[in-house]
Write an enzyme that holds these catalytic residues in place. Structure first.
Site, PDB file in Angstrom:
ATOM      1  N   ASN A 106       0.839  -1.515   0.023  1.00  0.00           N
ATOM      2  CA  ASN A 106       0.150  -0.063   0.045  1.00  0.00           C
ATOM      3  C   ASN A 106       0.718   1.282  -0.061  1.00  0.00           C
ATOM      4  O   ASN A 106       0.345   2.252  -0.042  1.00  0.00           O
ATOM      5  CB  ASN A 106      -0.895   0.070   1.358  1.00  0.00           C
ATOM      6  CG  ASN A 106      -2.268  -0.891   1.095  1.00  0.00           C
ATOM      7  OD1 ASN A 106      -2.552  -1.507  -0.168  1.00  0.00           O
ATOM      8  ND2 ASN A 106      -2.434  -1.475   2.211  1.00  0.00           N
ATOM      9  N   LYS A 166       3.873   4.095  -1.018  1.00  0.00           N
ATOM     10  CA  LYS A 166       3.916   4.591  -2.287  1.00  0.00           C
ATOM     11  C   LYS A 166       5.551   4.407  -2.559  1.00  0.00           C
ATOM     12  O   LYS A 166       6.348   4.150  -2.183  1.00  0.00           O
ATOM     13  CB  LYS A 166       4.099   6.379  -2.190  1.00  0.00           C
ATOM     14  CG  LYS A 166       4.771   7.023  -3.299  1.00  0.00           C
ATOM     15  CD  LYS A 166       4.572   8.575  -3.354  1.00  0.00           C
ATOM     16  CE  LYS A 166       5.610   9.305  -4.185  1.00  0.00           C
ATOM     17  NZ  LYS A 166       5.263   9.198  -5.759  1.00  0.00           N
ATOM     18  N   LYS A 206       5.920   1.922  -5.782  1.00  0.00           N
ATOM     19  CA  LYS A 206       5.922   0.772  -6.639  1.00  0.00           C
ATOM     20  C   LYS A 206       6.203   1.189  -8.047  1.00  0.00           C
ATOM     21  O   LYS A 206       7.143   0.597  -8.796  1.00  0.00           O
ATOM     22  CB  LYS A 206       4.551   0.119  -6.723  1.00  0.00           C
ATOM     23  CG  LYS A 206       4.277  -0.423  -5.195  1.00  0.00           C
ATOM     24  CD  LYS A 206       2.844  -0.958  -5.007  1.00  0.00           C
ATOM     25  CE  LYS A 206       1.882   0.283  -5.093  1.00  0.00           C
ATOM     26  NZ  LYS A 206       1.747   1.163  -4.368  1.00  0.00           N
ATOM     27  N   THR A 254       7.440   4.114  -9.125  1.00  0.00           N
ATOM     28  CA  THR A 254       8.673   4.759  -9.080  1.00  0.00           C
ATOM     29  C   THR A 254       9.987   3.678  -9.111  1.00  0.00           C
ATOM     30  O   THR A 254      10.921   4.031  -9.616  1.00  0.00           O
ATOM     31  CB  THR A 254       8.825   5.479  -7.726  1.00  0.00           C
ATOM     32  OG1 THR A 254       7.542   6.300  -7.516  1.00  0.00           O
ATOM     33  CG2 THR A 254      10.110   6.620  -7.839  1.00  0.00           C
ATOM     34  N   ARG A 270      18.354   2.238 -14.492  1.00  0.00           N
ATOM     35  CA  ARG A 270      19.359   1.340 -14.380  1.00  0.00           C
ATOM     36  C   ARG A 270      19.769   0.593 -15.998  1.00  0.00           C
ATOM     37  O   ARG A 270      20.709   0.522 -16.288  1.00  0.00           O
ATOM     38  CB  ARG A 270      19.149   0.648 -13.205  1.00  0.00           C
ATOM     39  CG  ARG A 270      20.396  -0.184 -12.972  1.00  0.00           C
ATOM     40  CD  ARG A 270      20.247  -0.932 -11.658  1.00  0.00           C
ATOM     41  NE  ARG A 270      20.661  -0.070 -10.628  1.00  0.00           N
ATOM     42  CZ  ARG A 270      20.326  -0.566  -9.489  1.00  0.00           C
ATOM     43  NH1 ARG A 270      19.695  -1.703  -9.067  1.00  0.00           N
ATOM     44  NH2 ARG A 270      20.705   0.263  -8.192  1.00  0.00           N
ATOM     45  N   PHE A 309      -9.241   4.891 -13.972  1.00  0.00           N
ATOM     46  CA  PHE A 309     -10.131   3.847 -12.919  1.00  0.00           C
ATOM     47  C   PHE A 309     -11.382   4.261 -12.544  1.00  0.00           C
ATOM     48  O   PHE A 309     -11.703   5.744 -12.784  1.00  0.00           O
ATOM     49  CB  PHE A 309      -9.060   4.023 -11.724  1.00  0.00           C
ATOM     50  CG  PHE A 309      -9.334   3.276 -10.500  1.00  0.00           C
ATOM     51  CD1 PHE A 309      -9.070   1.951 -10.714  1.00  0.00           C
ATOM     52  CD2 PHE A 309     -10.266   3.447  -9.504  1.00  0.00           C
ATOM     53  CE1 PHE A 309      -9.307   1.053  -9.677  1.00  0.00           C
ATOM     54  CE2 PHE A 309     -10.530   2.613  -8.649  1.00  0.00           C
ATOM     55  CZ  PHE A 309     -10.197   1.165  -8.672  1.00  0.00           C
ATOM     56  N   TRP A 337     -15.193   3.482 -10.666  1.00  0.00           N
ATOM     57  CA  TRP A 337     -16.157   2.623  -9.855  1.00  0.00           C
ATOM     58  C   TRP A 337     -17.558   2.535 -10.403  1.00  0.00           C
ATOM     59  O   TRP A 337     -18.583   2.112 -10.081  1.00  0.00           O
ATOM     60  CB  TRP A 337     -16.321   3.307  -8.407  1.00  0.00           C
ATOM     61  CG  TRP A 337     -15.133   3.454  -7.434  1.00  0.00           C
ATOM     62  CD1 TRP A 337     -14.303   4.288  -7.087  1.00  0.00           C
ATOM     63  CD2 TRP A 337     -14.379   2.031  -7.076  1.00  0.00           C
ATOM     64  NE1 TRP A 337     -13.386   3.806  -6.544  1.00  0.00           N
ATOM     65  CE2 TRP A 337     -13.238   2.573  -6.520  1.00  0.00           C
ATOM     66  CE3 TRP A 337     -14.685   0.802  -7.158  1.00  0.00           C
ATOM     67  CZ2 TRP A 337     -12.518   1.570  -5.815  1.00  0.00           C
ATOM     68  CZ3 TRP A 337     -13.735  -0.071  -6.351  1.00  0.00           C
ATOM     69  CH2 TRP A 337     -12.676   0.342  -5.723  1.00  0.00           C
TER      70      TRP A 337
HETATM   71  P1  ATP Z   1       4.369   5.967  -7.403  1.00  0.00           P
HETATM   72  O1  ATP Z   1       3.745   5.967  -8.620  1.00  0.00           O
HETATM   73  O2  ATP Z   1       4.161   7.188  -6.889  1.00  0.00           O
HETATM   74  O3  ATP Z   1       5.537   5.009  -7.148  1.00  0.00           O
HETATM   75  P2  ATP Z   1       2.744   3.552  -6.593  1.00  0.00           P
HETATM   76  O4  ATP Z   1       2.841   2.954  -7.964  1.00  0.00           O
HETATM   77  O5  ATP Z   1       3.331   3.073  -5.476  1.00  0.00           O
HETATM   78  O6  ATP Z   1       2.971   5.174  -6.535  1.00  0.00           O
HETATM   79  P3  ATP Z   1       0.018   3.315  -6.876  1.00  0.00           P
HETATM   80  O7  ATP Z   1      -0.956   2.585  -5.903  1.00  0.00           O
HETATM   81  O8  ATP Z   1       0.288   2.925  -8.196  1.00  0.00           O
HETATM   82  O9  ATP Z   1       1.130   3.942  -6.195  1.00  0.00           O
HETATM   83  O10 ATP Z   1      -0.545   4.865  -6.678  1.00  0.00           O
HETATM   84  C1  ATP Z   1      -0.481   5.733  -7.716  1.00  0.00           C
HETATM   85  C2  ATP Z   1      -0.788   6.963  -7.103  1.00  0.00           C
HETATM   86  O11 ATP Z   1      -1.221   7.055  -5.863  1.00  0.00           O
HETATM   87  C3  ATP Z   1       0.395   7.971  -6.984  1.00  0.00           C
HETATM   88  O12 ATP Z   1      -0.029   9.359  -7.301  1.00  0.00           O
HETATM   89  C4  ATP Z   1       0.919   7.981  -5.627  1.00  0.00           C
HETATM   90  O13 ATP Z   1       1.392   9.271  -5.239  1.00  0.00           O
HETATM   91  C5  ATP Z   1      -0.516   7.891  -4.779  1.00  0.00           C
HETATM   92  N1  ATP Z   1      -0.242   7.114  -3.592  1.00  0.00           N
HETATM   93  C6  ATP Z   1       0.607   5.861  -3.602  1.00  0.00           C
HETATM   94  N2  ATP Z   1       0.498   5.474  -2.088  1.00  0.00           N
HETATM   95  C7  ATP Z   1      -0.278   6.062  -1.793  1.00  0.00           C
HETATM   96  C8  ATP Z   1      -0.938   6.021  -0.213  1.00  0.00           C
HETATM   97  N3  ATP Z   1      -0.220   5.171   0.498  1.00  0.00           N
HETATM   98  N4  ATP Z   1      -1.565   7.039   0.128  1.00  0.00           N
HETATM   99  C9  ATP Z   1      -2.145   8.100  -0.639  1.00  0.00           C
HETATM  100  N5  ATP Z   1      -1.609   7.971  -1.822  1.00  0.00           N
HETATM  101  C10 ATP Z   1      -0.979   7.080  -2.468  1.00  0.00           C
HETATM  102 MG    MG Z   2       1.728   2.643  -9.406  1.00  0.00          MG
END
Ligand code: ATP
Ligand code: MG
Length: 176
Positions: free
Chosen positions: A12, A14, A16, A18, A26, A71, A73
């Site tokens: 959950n 942030k 993934k 990135t 790399r 996305f 609902w």
């Molecule tokens: P990122 O793309 O920043 O690496 P992610 O791939 O880990 O994030 P996703 O589940 O794909 O996360 O969600 C994408 C969006 O939701 C991004 O804008 C990210 O900043 C936001 N986000 C990710 N984790 C969280 C969290 N725990 N709470 C709120 N927003 C989140």
């Molecule tokens: Mg993501």
């Protein structure tokens, strides 16, 4: 000898997508041929999407596909989303088998499994027979047990703090 890995970034917290993009950077440093396929996102205004054209100008093989329908609902819209997800999976399979790439990122593939837009067994079965040398990265929350079992490397991002909880909105260049 190069052994293609199946890598999963889930959880959950942030980071993934990135992390996957960091890996792409790399890999390109070693002239690996990279492809990114985004499943859920439907917009082309993320930093990574905008930058993809610049990367190509550096003579690196870097392809970037945004194949999601966003996305939702809303059940009315969901039908289109299911079709978009299925089409994206079919295109991904072709790209995986094409031998054109050394690293392919299937960004947010976990959601289309989780919401049963594609058949999980079919996906896992296909992934476990991927080309030997190809590195595959899958991102997204809720990685399933079958996917985790099939992977060589699984990292779970854990949320400890996120600015969203303090009402801070997504930041350009950091979140998209
Ligand atoms: P990122 O793309 O920043 O690496 P992610 O791939 O880990 O994030 P996703 O589940 O794909 O996360 O969600 C994408 C969006 O939701 C991004 O804008 C990210 O900043 C936001 N986000 C990710 N984790 C969280 C969290 N725990 N709470 C709120 N927003 C989140
Ligand atoms: Mg993501």
């Amino acid at each position: 000898m190069n052994k293609g890995l199946l890598i999963v970034y889930t959880g959950n917290g942030k980071g993934k997508t990135t992390a996957a993009l960091g890996l792409a950077l790399r890999a390109m440093g070693h002239d690996l041929r990279v492809c990114v396929i985004q499943f859920i996102k439907s917009n082309n205004d993320t930093g990574e999407s905008l930058f993809s054209e610049e990367i190509k100008r550096l003579n690196k093989l870097f392809d970037f596909y945004v194949l999601g329908a966003g996305f939702t609902w809303s059940s009315a819209k969901l039908k289109n989303h299911v079709q978009a997800a299925r089409d994206a999976w079919e295109i991904s399979k072709e790209l995986i088998l094409s031998e054109k790439y050394d690293l392919i990122i299937l960004d947010e593939l976990t959601y289309i499994i989780r919401y049963k837009m594609v058949n999980e067994d079919e996906v896992i079965n296909f992934l476990s027979k991927k080309p030997e040398n190809l590195h595959l990265v899958i991102t997204g929350r809720y990685a399933s047990e079958l996917l985790i079992n099939a992977a060589d490397l699984v990292t779970e991002m854990t949320e400890i703090k996120h600015p969203f909880k303090n009402g801070i909105r997504a930041q350009q260049g950091i979140d998209f």
